[in-house]
Design a protein around this motif. Structure first.
Motif, mmCIF file in Angstrom:
data_model
loop_
_atom_site.group_PDB
_atom_site.id
_atom_site.type_symbol
_atom_site.label_atom_id
_atom_site.label_comp_id
_atom_site.label_asym_id
_atom_site.label_seq_id
_atom_site.Cartn_x
_atom_site.Cartn_y
_atom_site.Cartn_z
ATOM 1 N N PRO B 11 0.866 -1.197 0.000
ATOM 2 C CA PRO B 11 0.000 0.000 0.000
ATOM 3 C C PRO B 11 0.893 1.234 0.000
ATOM 4 C CG PRO B 11 0.082 -1.004 2.194
ATOM 5 C CD PRO B 11 0.867 -1.896 1.278
ATOM 6 N N THR B 13 2.211 3.956 1.479
ATOM 7 C CA THR B 13 2.092 4.374 2.889
ATOM 8 C C THR B 13 1.914 5.876 3.045
ATOM 9 O OG1 THR B 13 4.498 4.307 3.050
ATOM 10 C CG2 THR B 13 3.292 2.435 3.953
ATOM 11 N N ASN B 14 2.279 6.636 1.998
ATOM 12 C CA ASN B 14 2.036 8.084 2.074
ATOM 13 C C ASN B 14 0.550 8.389 2.113
ATOM 14 O OD1 ASN B 14 4.717 8.999 2.064
ATOM 15 N ND2 ASN B 14 4.830 8.655 -0.137
ATOM 16 N N VAL B 16 -1.715 6.217 3.518
ATOM 17 C CA VAL B 16 -2.393 5.507 4.595
ATOM 18 C C VAL B 16 -2.796 6.494 5.692
ATOM 19 C CG1 VAL B 16 -2.097 3.804 6.428
ATOM 20 C CG2 VAL B 16 -1.227 3.323 4.160
ATOM 21 N N ILE B 18 -4.993 6.930 9.557
ATOM 22 C CA ILE B 18 -5.507 6.221 10.719
ATOM 23 C C ILE B 18 -6.900 6.754 11.025
ATOM 24 C CG2 ILE B 18 -5.180 5.788 13.182
ATOM 25 C CD1 ILE B 18 -2.973 4.527 11.720
ATOM 26 N N LEU B 25 -6.039 1.143 10.724
ATOM 27 C CA LEU B 25 -5.638 1.624 9.412
ATOM 28 C C LEU B 25 -6.847 1.731 8.503
ATOM 29 C CD1 LEU B 25 -2.472 -0.403 8.390
ATOM 30 C CD2 LEU B 25 -2.578 1.984 9.055
ATOM 31 N N ARG B 27 -7.598 1.356 4.977
ATOM 32 C CA ARG B 27 -6.977 0.891 3.744
ATOM 33 C C ARG B 27 -7.808 1.231 2.523
ATOM 34 N NH1 ARG B 27 -3.315 -3.680 4.381
ATOM 35 N NH2 ARG B 27 -2.933 -4.041 6.573
ATOM 36 N N ILE B 120 8.135 -0.480 1.906
ATOM 37 C CA ILE B 120 7.678 0.701 2.636
ATOM 38 C C ILE B 120 6.567 0.393 3.643
ATOM 39 C CG2 ILE B 120 8.374 2.392 0.903
ATOM 40 C CD1 ILE B 120 5.482 2.463 -0.074
ATOM 41 N N ASP B 121 5.960 -0.796 3.582
ATOM 42 C CA ASP B 121 4.936 -1.093 4.591
ATOM 43 C C ASP B 121 5.536 -1.728 5.846
ATOM 44 O OD1 ASP B 121 5.550 -3.382 3.213
ATOM 45 O OD2 ASP B 121 3.508 -4.146 3.140
ATOM 46 N N GLY B 122 6.661 -2.420 5.694
ATOM 47 C CA GLY B 122 7.260 -3.081 6.855
ATOM 48 C C GLY B 122 8.570 -2.449 7.271
#
Lengths: 332, 260
Positions: B11, B13-14, B16, B18, B25, B27, B120-122
């Motif tokens: 995904p 992440t820029n 994403v 909350i 998250l 999504r 970039i997600d982990g």
């Protein structure tokens, strides 16, 4: 045999221990206290025995060191062999490694070899009071979320720890510890690489994680604007720092980048100037003692973490602030 | 020469966000992209192909939608693509992910494995070195330059304060930084071929030669105990009152905190 002991990797480069090596020992002492156990630092390199007393002073109860020419310059395979040997022979309960370039290369290789889990870039470590397991907390999704990870059925419980997050304890030269030299048989196999050249990164060397005052600028500052920020940093006796956009634009060197993909800092005073406060940036600076933000956008996220926020034009405010701070200094 | 490039669909992440009420998250509507470091790894492989000829193979593990990033790899110039997709592979941590990918790589066979440094997600940077260990290959992390010299690969590795130029015998694994290159765009013809002419080979559990205890949840030493939004500290005081007052405000607050 059950596993025991909190072990840390004491990373050295050119015979100098990295800051995170001290921070790990500080944290390991807390964890060891909760487990009623001891701290062991593992030091690898060539001609490095002089560093063992520093590690004891920093808090290690025991230092295991391997002095071997193959370990002079960091290479994945001989370091992995030496570290895996320590894990197999000493069976630690916990093994902490700094999340540096070296540590993030070594950690996964060792974890895969000794078949255990590894949690990357932890920002918090604690012992569960009931199960005595290590609770490893790290940011995920670009810093949007925190996750607590457990490694219940494999040992050691391994974590890499972000530099600048744990607090280094004051060294006590009177402390006593056991120092053990290990003779580790290293096997020169197909995974060995040949180092052809080492180039030190050029540009003025700066470690922003060590600075007590940081003046950080974002894209809104503009390339020329950083001269003004430098002046503010000089008045405050601090260093310049920058957001990712600034480093990507080439206005400042990567060493000065704060955030999820840069450095984590916790200075006494942090100025965020022209920085919107993207979560990636905030992840690297929110632990600062005192945060001052200047931004023209009243809704900028940076104001949510700032202790003092000022909405306005940085090009008007900063020059006057420099003047005012100079005037204050004259008074004393 | 055959090069396998490991590609993860992530995904962006820029994008994403909350949910402030539930702390989970959001999504929905977040676009999925090819992980940027992996895209640089693919570009590096394609440049080797352009210069000296090579077969470039894209390899991904994930749900069936990950097909999209492999089509993108085709459109950029990849020759073959494999997707490991099965419930049995799900829930894998970095240990199980690297062991599963390494089993597939062994079956496909290659001279060089390229992966991105991290996703970039982990952001763990563990899967590349993990694959190398499972395959018994040297890993050369953080490449900012890759050169092929006969049977050797020469890599400039970017460490914190220095650049190491190292030489390894192939087969080897290199993890790539996105700074390495500027990935090419897909061509219109390439996009059309990617969907009409090319096929992604999908491998399920029984296609990959690996023990049950080394895949999925069962093969994962670590597990997520809980996830939670970052704690937000109590906000300080923000003013919006003109230059002189603003300057005085900062100076006063600094005086309270420090002796200037």
């Amino acid at each position: 045999m059950t596993n025991s002991g909190v072990f840390t990797f004491a990373e050295q480069v050119d015979g100098v221990l990295t800051n995170v090596s001290y921070e790990l020992i500080g944290k390991a002492r807390d964890l060891a206290a909760d487990l009623d156990d001891k701290v062991t630092a593992v030091l690898l390199g060539e001609n490095i025995s002089h560093l063992t007393s520093e590690l004891v002073a920093a808090g290690a109860d025991r230092v295991l060191y391997v002095d071997n020419p193959e370990l002079k310059i960091y290479r994945t395979e001989p370091y992995t062999q030496a570290m895996s040997y320590v894990v197999e022979e000493y069976k630690p309960e916990i093994l902490l490694i700094g999340a540096t370039g070296i540590g993030r290369d070594l950690g996964p290789r060792v974890a895969a070899r000794v078949h255990t889990g590894l949690t990357a870039d932890c920002t918090s470590l604690e012992i569960d009071p009931e199960s005595k397991e290590l609770r490893m907390t790290r940011p995920a999704f670009g810093g949007n979320l925190m996750a607590t990870i457990l490694c219940s059925d494999h040992r050691p419980q391994m974590a890499t720890v972000r530099p600048g997050v744990m607090v280094r304890e004051v060294a006590d030269p009177e402390r006593e510890g056991e120092i053990v030299e290990l003779n580790v048989p290293l096997e020169k196999n197909n995974c060995y690489v040949t180092v052809e050249e080492i180039a030190k990164k050029i540009g003025q060397h700066v470690d922003i994680t060590e600075a007590d005052v940081l003046v950080a600028g974002g894209r809104g500052v503009g390339e020329e604007g950083f001269e003004m920020l430098q002046e503010l940093a000089d008045v405050l006796g601090g260093e310049l720092a920058a957001s990712r956009a600034v480093v990507d634009a080439g206005w400042q060197v990567k060493e000065r980048q704060v955030g999820q993909t840069g450095k984590t800092v916790r200075p006494g005073l942090y100025f965020a100037i022209g920085i919107s406060g993207a979560i990636q940036h905030v992840a690297g600076m929110e632990e600062s003692d005192f945060i001052v933000a200047i931004n023209k956008n009243p809704d900028a996220a940076i104001f949510d973490v700032a202790d003092v926020g000022v909405v306005g034009d940085l090009f008007e405010i900063v020059p006057k602030l420099i003047e005012a701070l100079k005037a204050e200094k004259q008074k004393v | 020469m055959k090069i396998i490039v490991c590609i993860k669909q992530v995904p962006d992440t820029n994008e994403v966000r909350i949910n402030p009420e539930t702390g989970t998250l959001m999504r929905e509507g977040v676009p999925s992209i090819m992980n940027p470091d992996d895209k640089a790894a693919l570009e590096a492989a394609l440049r080797i192909k352009d210069e000296s000829g090579a077969t470039v193979v894209g390899l991904s593990m994930g749900p069936r939608q990950a097909d999209d990033v492999l089509r993108e790899a085709f459109a950029m110039g990849a020759d073959e693509c494999y997707l490991l997709s099965d419930r049995a592979f799900g829930g894998a941590d970095t240990w199980a992910t690297s062991s599963t990918l390494s089993a597939a790589i062994k079956q496909i066979g290659c001279d060089l494995v390229l992966t991105g440094r991290q996703a970039i997600d982990g952001d763990t940077a563990q899967v590349g070195p993990g694959i190398a260990e499972h395959l018994g290959l040297p890993n050369l992390s953080y490449a900012e330059e890759i050169r092929i010299d006969g049977n050797d690969v020469i890599v400039k590795q970017q460490f914190d304060n220095s650049i190491h130029t190292v030489r390894a015998k192939m087969p080897a694994l290199v993890t790539v930084l996105s700074e390495l290159n500027e990935p090419r765009y897909m061509t219109p013809g390439g996009i059309s071929d990617a969907y009409r002419e090319k096929e992604v080979t999908v491998w399920g559990r029984e296609d990959v030669d690996i023990e049950d205890e080394n895949i999925g949840l069962k093969g994962s030493p670590t597990r997520v105990a809980k996830s939670f939004p970052k704690s937000v500290k109590a906000p300080g005081m923000t003013i919006n009152k003109g230059v002189d007052e603003s300057v005085q405000f900062i100076v006063d607050k600094l005086k309270e905190k420090y002796t200037l």
